[in-house]
Motif scaffolding. Structure first.
Motif, PDB file in Angstrom:
ATOM      1  N   GLN A 122      -3.615   4.684   2.272  1.00 14.93           N
ATOM      2  CA  GLN A 122      -3.228   3.900   1.108  1.00 14.93           C
ATOM      3  C   GLN A 122      -3.668   2.436   1.188  1.00 14.93           C
ATOM      4  O   GLN A 122      -3.793   1.790   0.163  1.00 14.93           O
ATOM      5  N   LEU A 123      -3.859   1.924   2.377  1.00 17.90           N
ATOM      6  CA  LEU A 123      -4.147   0.506   2.545  1.00 17.90           C
ATOM      7  C   LEU A 123      -5.562   0.277   3.031  1.00 17.90           C
ATOM      8  O   LEU A 123      -6.177   1.143   3.659  1.00 17.90           O
ATOM      9  N   PHE A 171       1.210  -4.597   7.268  1.00 12.40           N
ATOM     10  CA  PHE A 171       2.176  -3.521   7.045  1.00 12.40           C
ATOM     11  C   PHE A 171       3.139  -3.434   8.226  1.00 12.40           C
ATOM     12  O   PHE A 171       4.360  -3.392   8.047  1.00 12.40           O
ATOM     13  N   ASN A 222      -2.501  -4.756  -1.346  1.00 14.43           N
ATOM     14  CA  ASN A 222      -1.714  -3.655  -1.909  1.00 14.43           C
ATOM     15  C   ASN A 222      -0.488  -4.203  -2.620  1.00 14.43           C
ATOM     16  O   ASN A 222       0.184  -5.116  -2.126  1.00 14.43           O
ATOM     17  N   TYR A 256      -0.103   4.757   5.663  1.00 16.39           N
ATOM     18  CA  TYR A 256      -0.744   3.449   5.537  1.00 16.39           C
ATOM     19  C   TYR A 256      -2.250   3.506   5.746  1.00 16.39           C
ATOM     20  O   TYR A 256      -2.990   2.706   5.188  1.00 16.39           O
ATOM     21  N   VAL A 295       4.891   3.121   0.894  1.00 12.03           N
ATOM     22  CA  VAL A 295       3.619   3.331   1.595  1.00 12.03           C
ATOM     23  C   VAL A 295       3.880   4.448   2.597  1.00 12.03           C
ATOM     24  O   VAL A 295       4.423   4.241   3.669  1.00 12.03           O
ATOM     25  N   ILE A 340       2.875  -4.090  -0.658  1.00 10.44           N
ATOM     26  CA  ILE A 340       3.005  -5.128   0.360  1.00 10.44           C
ATOM     27  C   ILE A 340       3.278  -6.479  -0.292  1.00 10.44           C
ATOM     28  O   ILE A 340       4.087  -7.265   0.205  1.00 10.44           O
ATOM     29  N   GLN A 385      -5.113  -4.712   5.857  1.00  8.62           N
ATOM     30  CA  GLN A 385      -3.680  -4.749   5.565  1.00  8.62           C
ATOM     31  C   GLN A 385      -2.839  -3.989   6.583  1.00  8.62           C
ATOM     32  O   GLN A 385      -1.610  -4.074   6.525  1.00  8.62           O
ATOM     33  N   PHE A 386      -3.461  -3.283   7.505  1.00 13.63           N
ATOM     34  CA  PHE A 386      -2.703  -2.523   8.488  1.00 13.63           C
ATOM     35  C   PHE A 386      -1.779  -3.436   9.291  1.00 13.63           C
ATOM     36  O   PHE A 386      -0.618  -3.111   9.537  1.00 13.63           O
TER      37      PHE A 386
END
Length: 188
Positions: free
Chosen positions: A77-78, A86, A46, A74, A71, A49, A82-83
């Motif tokens: 959007q991710l 974040f 993202n 999350y 964001v 990020i 990527q969690f």
């Protein structure tokens, strides 16, 4: 930007590139096919990020937190990979201002998964600092050993050594005395 919209844009760019190649504009077609890699890359990484990582590298936590606030949800959007990063970035941004809020974020980051060993080591080190701050010395000792194992590059040896030295110091939380007060007996 919606994560699936990036794939649609990439597909349209690839289709335009193939169309140009079919109409003897091979050079522009190849350029468009290579440009389609950008939205595909941004699906897995993202842009907010990436920008927050860049500002953290420049040690500008204010701008990094500004980009992280973009964001809003999350989970939508991710990408799932990527969690963890974040929550990791949120923990790093809050580390100086609110150290008590860092430990749950780093635990979430480790639960979701971090790809790099040094990121896992940093998250474990922050969790150990939170445990030590709350007086859970045994847990902090285990986490420091785990962080030492994960730090194969030796980037955090100084921080680990400093935290181990702090653990050797006696805890004054339970027996906080004012040195200016005299001990008074029962006869007072």
């Amino acid at each position: 930007m919606n994560k699936y919209l990036k794939f649609v844009i990439a597909a349209l760019i690839i289709a335009a590139g193939v169309y140009l190649m079919m109409n003897r504009n091979i050079g522009w077609g190849i350029v468009l096919v290579f440009l389609s890699a950008i939205p595909i890359f941004l699906f897995f990484k993202n842009e907010f990020i990436l920008i927050a990582f860049w500002f953290l590298r420049k040690q500008n936590t204010v701008k990094a937190s500004h980009w992280l606030t973009k964001v809003t949800n999350y989970q939508s959007q991710l990408h799932k990979s990527q969690f963890g990063y974040f929550h990791y970035l949120q923990g790093l941004v809050l580390a100086q201002d609110n150290p008590q809020k860092v430990e749950p974020l780093m635990r979430k980051a480790l639960d979701y998964g971090l790809n790099m060993k040094h990121d896992r080591a940093m998250a474990t080190l922050n969790i150990a600092a939170g445990a030590m701050q709350k007086g859970r010395r045994q847990e902090a000792q285990k986490l420091l050993e785990e962080a030492k194992k994960l730090d194969t590059a030796g980037m955090m040896t100084d921080q680990i050594k400093m935290m181990k030295d702090q653990m050797k110091m006696p805890s004054m939380q339970k027996h906080m005395h004012n040195p200016n007060m005299r001990q008074r007996g029962k006869s007072f």
